[in-house]
Design a protein around this motif. Structure first.
Motif, PDB file in Angstrom:
ATOM      1  N   SER A   4       4.732   8.112  -3.138  1.00  0.00           N
ATOM      2  CA  SER A   4       5.619   8.391  -2.122  1.00  0.00           C
ATOM      3  C   SER A   4       5.205   9.389  -1.070  1.00  0.00           C
ATOM      4  N   ASP A   5       3.889  10.186  -1.396  1.00  0.00           N
ATOM      5  CA  ASP A   5       3.504  11.208  -0.314  1.00  0.00           C
ATOM      6  C   ASP A   5       2.621  10.383   0.845  1.00  0.00           C
ATOM      7  N   PHE A   6       2.357   9.234   0.366  1.00  0.00           N
ATOM      8  CA  PHE A   6       1.654   8.117   1.286  1.00  0.00           C
ATOM      9  C   PHE A   6       2.479   7.290   2.141  1.00  0.00           C
ATOM     10  N   GLN A   7       2.285   6.701   3.295  1.00  0.00           N
ATOM     11  CA  GLN A   7       2.920   5.872   3.923  1.00  0.00           C
ATOM     12  C   GLN A   7       1.902   4.431   4.040  1.00  0.00           C
ATOM     13  N   PRO A   8       2.392   3.464   3.213  1.00  0.00           N
ATOM     14  CA  PRO A   8       1.671   2.008   3.451  1.00  0.00           C
ATOM     15  C   PRO A   8       1.580   1.416   4.845  1.00  0.00           C
ATOM     16  N   VAL A   9       0.761   1.093   5.419  1.00  0.00           N
ATOM     17  CA  VAL A   9       0.521   0.381   6.877  1.00  0.00           C
ATOM     18  C   VAL A   9       0.046  -1.159   6.622  1.00  0.00           C
ATOM     19  N   ILE A  10       0.966  -2.015   6.953  1.00  0.00           N
ATOM     20  CA  ILE A  10       0.644  -3.429   6.417  1.00  0.00           C
ATOM     21  C   ILE A  10       0.681  -4.340   7.843  1.00  0.00           C
ATOM     22  N   GLY A  11      -0.437  -5.318   7.943  1.00  0.00           N
ATOM     23  CA  GLY A  11      -0.306  -6.387   9.035  1.00  0.00           C
ATOM     24  C   GLY A  11      -0.486  -7.653   8.417  1.00  0.00           C
ATOM     25  N   LEU A  12      -0.087  -8.710   9.044  1.00  0.00           N
ATOM     26  CA  LEU A  12      -0.177  -9.936   8.160  1.00  0.00           C
ATOM     27  C   LEU A  12      -0.699 -10.749   8.940  1.00  0.00           C
ATOM     28  N   VAL A 202      -3.495   2.911   3.394  1.00  0.00           N
ATOM     29  CA  VAL A 202      -2.436   3.975   3.500  1.00  0.00           C
ATOM     30  C   VAL A 202      -2.801   5.212   4.287  1.00  0.00           C
ATOM     31  N   MET A 203      -1.838   5.923   4.646  1.00  0.00           N
ATOM     32  CA  MET A 203      -2.227   7.293   5.088  1.00  0.00           C
ATOM     33  C   MET A 203      -1.237   8.381   4.497  1.00  0.00           C
ATOM     34  N   ARG A 204      -1.373   9.631   4.608  1.00  0.00           N
ATOM     35  CA  ARG A 204      -0.576  10.580   4.208  1.00  0.00           C
ATOM     36  C   ARG A 204       0.679  10.642   5.096  1.00  0.00           C
ATOM     37  N   ARG A 205       1.876  10.864   4.528  1.00  0.00           N
ATOM     38  CA  ARG A 205       3.118  10.991   5.382  1.00  0.00           C
ATOM     39  C   ARG A 205       2.890  11.994   6.419  1.00  0.00           C
ATOM     40  N   GLY A 206       3.073  11.710   7.827  1.00  0.00           N
ATOM     41  CA  GLY A 206       2.849  12.715   8.549  1.00  0.00           C
ATOM     42  C   GLY A 206       1.511  12.807   9.652  1.00  0.00           C
ATOM     43  N   ILE A 233      -1.704  -0.755  -2.643  1.00  0.00           N
ATOM     44  CA  ILE A 233      -1.324   0.485  -2.404  1.00  0.00           C
ATOM     45  C   ILE A 233      -1.497   1.419  -3.507  1.00  0.00           C
ATOM     46  N   GLY A 234      -1.221   1.175  -4.649  1.00  0.00           N
ATOM     47  CA  GLY A 234      -1.654   1.833  -5.686  1.00  0.00           C
ATOM     48  C   GLY A 234      -2.873   2.308  -5.784  1.00  0.00           C
ATOM     49  N   ARG A 235      -3.784   1.129  -5.645  1.00  0.00           N
ATOM     50  CA  ARG A 235      -5.371   1.552  -5.845  1.00  0.00           C
ATOM     51  C   ARG A 235      -5.988   2.425  -4.886  1.00  0.00           C
ATOM     52  N   GLN A 236      -5.489   2.200  -3.569  1.00  0.00           N
ATOM     53  CA  GLN A 236      -5.924   2.935  -2.421  1.00  0.00           C
ATOM     54  C   GLN A 236      -5.454   4.648  -2.689  1.00  0.00           C
ATOM     55  N   VAL A 237      -4.195   4.647  -3.039  1.00  0.00           N
ATOM     56  CA  VAL A 237      -3.650   6.045  -3.171  1.00  0.00           C
ATOM     57  C   VAL A 237      -4.357   6.829  -4.360  1.00  0.00           C
ATOM     58  N   GLU A 238      -4.577   6.047  -5.606  1.00  0.00           N
ATOM     59  CA  GLU A 238      -5.408   6.792  -6.522  1.00  0.00           C
ATOM     60  C   GLU A 238      -6.742   7.145  -6.109  1.00  0.00           C
TER      61      GLU A 238
END
Ligand SMILES: [Zn+2]
Length: 480
Positions: A4-12, A202-206, A233-238
């Motif tokens: 939850s500290d990270f913002q996922p960014v997705i393009g399709l 993913v990027m940190r929120r803010g 998302i989980g893999r990248q955050v970890e």
């Protein structure tokens, strides 16, 4: 720190097959399921010395798609060769569009978690599909089927505006609905005519800068799209939290294990050595074509949904089911026009009996045997008290089978309720005379015997008494 500290960014990126009968640069059939390599010729087999000829219908379908997604249609776009080697690509290049695509700068509205979200469309370009490698064909060898080689595709690329896997799912469903409404795509994920790749970072929120993105390839169901993105998302955050770095790569989703795994390091655009296709002139859109296609655009699902809710006063749930299928929505409107009664009543028949019977009989809406006016006539019989709701269901089942008139069926089956007040009065009199004890109880205040008396009258009338008339006559004669 956590997800939850990270913002996922997705393009399709969606590859959608255009529903033309023939391929994009030759006259071969696009039909699915033909024997391997049956739908091929020198052009789509990539023989030397042949020349591509553009299918006009492909351009029309792509313009229709672009307009429906609010894009600018470029009057001139350029064909480009995308060079790479793969056994299912005999030419060694794919004809696509690169720096000057046909459509740009569109938008697709979806329902986000906190209201309407506008997902920008970066571009839509045309390209030909490659063939298909068939592994494990039996003898341990790999085979190549080129039926799909040269099938027309649009690639629809979104901006990285999507912020969760749920939004990605919404976007794909909304996009598929639009394409199916337009009649340019059959929306079939299983047969590969609607395919999706996802770019996830993913990027940190803010934070102001996007993280390194990873491309997820060929995810072939809506369920898998969300699973694949969530896993990624989980893999990248970890990885980021443990001090690692996300590598630029292409990963495949393994649906069995529910995880993504590295396929190859991601190629950059310059790896493909794009250059303008020398065998095709620039694509110039003839004057008036965009305007004509714009005029012919059908009402799109989102607009129809809002109209069904506002002008028919239908609950969102009902409207969504009806609008989910363009033919079903059309049938509803034609039937409602003939009916003129409360739309919710008709909607109940659609979402209940009609859909159930279609599902059970594996029938198609286009092949229904009865006309909207007959469907409307059935509801009018119920409204007028001539048919009970249950009897109407029997009649409807018979209409479904035979396409015959509801009134005729009801009469034949003896389901028409007696409307004749004289007959109702006579039955009530007989029942009251035969049950003096119950009548006495009722008059002394035991009102619950009323139901018993109604039942006796209905029985005497063999179930054909109009309940409203029976009730009224009983009450009158009991002095209520
Ligand atoms: Zn061909």
């Amino acid at each position: 720190m956590s997800v939850s500290d990270f913002q996922p960014v997705i393009g399709l990126e969606v590859h959608a097959q255009l529903l033309t009968r023939s391929k994009i640069f030759c006259g071969c059939s696009t039909e699915f399921g033909a024997p391997p390599n049956a739908n091929t010729c020198a052009v789509c087999l990539g023989m030397p010395g042949v020349l591509p000829v553009l299918n006009e219908k492909v351009v029309e379908f792509a313009v229709r798609t672009g307009l429906a997604l609010g894009c600018r249609i470029n009057p001139v776009s350029i064909w480009a060769r995308k060079n790479y080697f793969y056994p299912d690509l005999p030419k060694g290049y794919q004809i696509s569009q690169y720096d000057q695509p046909l459509c740009e700068h569109g938008v697709l509205e979806i329902d986000g978690e906190d209201g309407v979200r506008r997902i920008r469309i970066r571009r839509i370009h045309l390209e030909e599909d490659a063939g298909k490698n068939v592994h494990d064909a039996g003898g341990g060898e790999s085979l190549v089927d080129l039926n799909r080689s040269g099938v027309p595709l649009v690639e629809i690329v979104s901006e990285p505006d999507i912020r969760s896997s749920a939004e990605a799912g919404e976007y794909l469903k909304a996009l598929r609905d639009v394409l199916v409404y337009l009649g340019v795509n059959d929306g079939n994920l299983e047969e590969g005519s609607f395919r999706c790749d996802a770019n996830v970072s993913v990027m940190r929120r803010g934070a102001t800068q996007y993280g390194q993105r990873v491309e997820l390839k060929n995810i072939n169901s809506f369920r898998f799209v969300q699973k694949a993105i969530d896993y990624e998302i989980g893999r990248q955050v970890e990885l980021v939290e443990s001090g690692g770095k996300v590598a630029q790569e292409t990963r495949l989703f393994d649906a069995v294990r529910g995880e993504t795994r590295s396929m190859r390091s991601k190629e950059e655009a310059h790896d493909y050595r794009y250059f303008p296709e020398p065998d095709l002139p620039p694509l110039r859109i003839p004057g008036g074509l965009v305007e004509r296609i714009g005029r012919e655009l059908p009402e799109l699902p989102r607009a129809k949904l809002q109209r069904f809710a506002s002008s028919y006063g239908l609950p969102a749930y009902d409207a969504k089911i009806l609008v989910g299928d363009r033919e079903l929505a059309d049938l509803f409107e034609r039937t409602q026009a003939a009916y003129g009664g409360p739309a919710k009543k008709l909607s109940n028949w659609f979402t209940g009996e009609l859909l159930r019977m279609l599902k059970e009989g594996a029938g198609a809406i286009g092949a229904l045997r009865f006309a909207p006016a007959q469907f409307a006539a059935l509801l009018k019989l119920v409204d007028g008290g001539e048919l009970s709701n249950n009897a109407a269901k029997d009649v409807f089942a018979e209409m479904f089978r035979s396409g015959r008139d509801p009134k005729e069926i009801a009469r034949e089956k003896g389901l028409v309720q007696v409307q004749d007040t004289g007959a109702v009065d006579a039955a009530v009199d007989a029942v009251l005379a035969a049950n003096p004890g119950e009548v006495e109880k009722y008059r002394s205040g035991k009102k619950q015997v009323f139901g018993f008396l109604v039942g006796q009258v209905m029985k005497a009338m063999k179930g054909k008494g109009n309940p409203a008339l029976v009730n009224a006559a009983l009450k009158a004669k009991l002095g209520d």
